[in-house]
Design an enzyme around this catalytic site. Sequence first.
Site, short mmCIF file in Angstrom:
data_model
loop_
_atom_site.label_atom_id
_atom_site.label_comp_id
_atom_site.label_asym_id
_atom_site.label_seq_id
_atom_site.Cartn_x
_atom_site.Cartn_y
_atom_site.Cartn_z
N ASP A 135 0.81 -1.23 0.00
CA ASP A 135 0.00 0.00 0.00
C ASP A 135 0.84 1.27 0.00
O ASP A 135 0.41 2.31 0.51
CB ASP A 135 -0.96 0.02 1.20
CG ASP A 135 -1.89 -1.17 1.21
OD1 ASP A 135 -2.20 -1.68 0.11
OD2 ASP A 135 -2.30 -1.59 2.30
N GLY A 144 -4.49 -4.33 -3.76
CA GLY A 144 -5.51 -3.31 -4.04
C GLY A 144 -4.75 -2.08 -4.47
O GLY A 144 -4.10 -1.45 -3.65
N LYS A 187 1.87 2.09 -5.07
CA LYS A 187 2.43 1.53 -6.31
C LYS A 187 1.49 1.79 -7.49
O LYS A 187 1.93 2.16 -8.57
CB LYS A 187 2.65 0.01 -6.15
CG LYS A 187 3.63 -0.34 -5.03
CD LYS A 187 3.72 -1.84 -4.81
CE LYS A 187 2.47 -2.47 -4.26
NZ LYS A 187 2.10 -2.05 -2.91
P1 GDP Z 1 -0.74 0.28 -3.52
O1 GDP Z 1 -1.33 -1.00 -3.04
O2 GDP Z 1 0.71 0.37 -3.27
O3 GDP Z 1 -1.10 0.59 -4.94
O4 GDP Z 1 -1.40 1.43 -2.64
P2 GDP Z 1 -2.97 1.55 -2.25
O5 GDP Z 1 -3.73 2.02 -3.42
O6 GDP Z 1 -3.44 0.32 -1.56
O7 GDP Z 1 -2.89 2.65 -1.12
C1 GDP Z 1 -2.35 3.91 -1.36
C2 GDP Z 1 -3.43 4.96 -1.04
O8 GDP Z 1 -2.83 6.23 -0.98
C3 GDP Z 1 -4.49 5.06 -2.11
O9 GDP Z 1 -5.69 5.45 -1.52
C4 GDP Z 1 -3.95 6.16 -3.03
O10 GDP Z 1 -4.98 6.83 -3.74
C5 GDP Z 1 -3.33 7.05 -2.02
N1 GDP Z 1 -2.16 7.82 -2.48
C6 GDP Z 1 -1.16 7.43 -3.30
N2 GDP Z 1 -0.21 8.41 -3.39
C7 GDP Z 1 -0.64 9.41 -2.59
C8 GDP Z 1 -0.10 10.68 -2.22
O11 GDP Z 1 0.98 11.08 -2.63
N3 GDP Z 1 -0.84 11.41 -1.34
C9 GDP Z 1 -2.03 11.02 -0.84
N4 GDP Z 1 -2.67 11.80 0.01
N5 GDP Z 1 -2.56 9.82 -1.16
C10 GDP Z 1 -1.87 9.04 -2.01
P1 IMO Z 2 -0.85 -4.19 -2.24
O1 IMO Z 2 -0.39 -4.74 -3.56
C1 IMO Z 2 -0.97 -4.59 2.08
C2 IMO Z 2 -1.03 -8.63 3.72
C3 IMO Z 2 -2.28 -9.05 4.44
C4 IMO Z 2 -1.69 -10.00 5.47
C5 IMO Z 2 -0.58 -10.69 4.68
C6 IMO Z 2 -0.97 -12.03 4.07
O2 IMO Z 2 -2.16 -3.51 -2.30
O3 IMO Z 2 0.23 -3.39 -1.59
P2 IMO Z 2 -2.49 -12.72 2.01
O4 IMO Z 2 -3.93 -12.45 1.72
O5 IMO Z 2 -1.55 -12.21 0.97
O6 IMO Z 2 -2.21 -14.15 2.35
O7 IMO Z 2 -2.19 -11.91 3.37
O8 IMO Z 2 -0.24 -9.80 3.62
N1 IMO Z 2 -1.24 -8.14 2.33
C7 IMO Z 2 -1.17 -6.85 1.98
N2 IMO Z 2 -1.01 -5.75 2.74
N3 IMO Z 2 -1.05 -4.47 0.73
C8 IMO Z 2 -1.17 -5.57 -0.03
O9 IMO Z 2 -1.14 -5.52 -1.37
C9 IMO Z 2 -1.28 -6.83 0.59
N4 IMO Z 2 -1.44 -8.09 0.14
C10 IMO Z 2 -1.39 -8.89 1.22
O10 IMO Z 2 -2.93 -7.94 5.04
O11 IMO Z 2 -1.07 -9.25 6.49
MG MG Z 3 -2.85 -1.67 -1.81
#
Ligand code: GDP
Ligand code: IMO
Ligand code: MG
Length: 432
Positions: A13, A40, A16
């Site tokens: 999270d 996600g 990316k």
């Molecule tokens: P990922 O799994 O690495 O793609 O990240 P996620 O989408 O799960 O979580 C990142 C969250 O931060 C999302 O809600 C993005 O819209 C948000 N986000 C990403 N870059 C920025 C930023 O520079 N500032 C803010 N405020 N939100 C960001």
């Molecule tokens: P993105 O790509 C954050 C975490 C789960 C749990 C552990 C194992 O959005 O960064 P799993 O379902 O993979 O067996 O869960 O890994 N986890 C993540 N945490 N971002 C993710 O993906 C994750 N994918 C799995 O919360 O701790």
């Molecule tokens: Mg994510």
Amino acid sequence: MTTLVAMGAQWGDEGKGKLVDWLAPQAQLVVRFHGGNNAGHTLVVDGEKTVLHVVPAGVLNPGTINLIGPGVVVDPGALLGELATLEERGVLKDPSRVRVSGRAHVILEWHLALDKAREEAAKGRAIGTTGRGIGPAYEDKVTRRGIRIADLLDPKRLRDAIDRLAEQKNFELVEFYKWQPVDKDALYRNAVEWGKQLEPYIDHTTRTLDRALRDGKNVLFEGAQGTFLDIDHGTYPYVTSSNCVAGAVCAGAGVGPTKVDRVLGITKAYTTRVGGGPFPTEETGAVGEALRKAGSEFGATTGRPRRCGWLDAVMLREAAIVNGFSSLAVNKLDVLPEIGELKIATAYRVNGKLTEDFPMTLDEIEVAEPVYETLPGWTEDVRGCRNFEDLPRNARAYVERIEALVGVPVEIVSVGPGRDETISRTEPFRPR
Ligand code: GDP
Ligand code: IMO
Ligand code: MG
């Protein structure tokens, strides 16, 4: 031709998805190579939010082809659902822009049930998985009894494989976990239907990737999860079931290490984690709450509140080593003005001993006490900044301190969730 791996440097999270979407116009291919719909990835374009779980984050860019490589585990229902939504929105007009490897393994209903049953039974020791069946699907792959995407096109092979699996899986579910069995006939009928619907998307992605490389195209590899969720290098057993480091690109996409040019490590300007496991710089009080609120830190897959804490340079140094980062992206810098004075962990004290290295064992990570350095915060809103020089002095100093502590240049700074809320200090796809 330049290939760039975008990899999470923390526990996932990191943002990316946002950066892959921003980088995609410069790449012909965006390739997922590990994990599944446990990911996600959130994209915000012109104020509209898209959350992708298994479709690569290049899909909103009309010129990009998006591959789901052999190393990914695919829940066909989830993939088809995502594709249908993108088609309805008019974003995916040409199905050949998303291709899934026939070699990718399939997540089946048993995997989802076992994931949940095991977590329930683990009680206090639960991993806090996303419940998407990821671990059990990789388990069947490694024990060589899994079903692959191409098998969905072969009803006889599928029937045999499902019958074989049913015996073992239902035994474990019913006898060991006291769960309901999965109806193997219904599962078979579903799987045949998935095969029909997925057929136009199934591809020998390894060849498609090789052709793009031979044609001198830029390729972007989209990591999921993050370094500390990696099955070998993460906080085992509180990890996911795939390798989430840059090296996984080679096996998961089917490309040699000589073809990987650059590795972009992606970190937040602070740290978050969702699920169980140790988190040395976690803040359970007011600071954690402030970060969660200002950063809207709730999981994109499960909606769970993310645990929040200070940036940890010990982790980032470890991530730089195991991934070979050539540069860093620091995301969510815009969240920090809400926080006041800032801290960065520069070392740990483990059982009374000072160390700058991320510890080897879970026991040590669990007792690690961070040693902090304090930096002044800033109050100005940075969301409008598009050049590094536009940032307030203390924000620049914070980023420069990260560079110095990790020993890797910060080339991208993200100042908001929107595609354009991005500062780039160099050309990301420049040749090695
Ligand atoms: P990922 O799994 O690495 O793609 O990240 P996620 O989408 O799960 O979580 C990142 C969250 O931060 C999302 O809600 C993005 O819209 C948000 N986000 C990403 N870059 C920025 C930023 O520079 N500032 C803010 N405020 N939100 C960001
Ligand atoms: P993105 O790509 C954050 C975490 C789960 C749990 C552990 C194992 O959005 O960064 P799993 O379902 O993979 O067996 O869960 O890994 N986890 C993540 N945490 N971002 C993710 O993906 C994750 N994918 C799995 O919360 O701790
Ligand atoms: Mg994510």
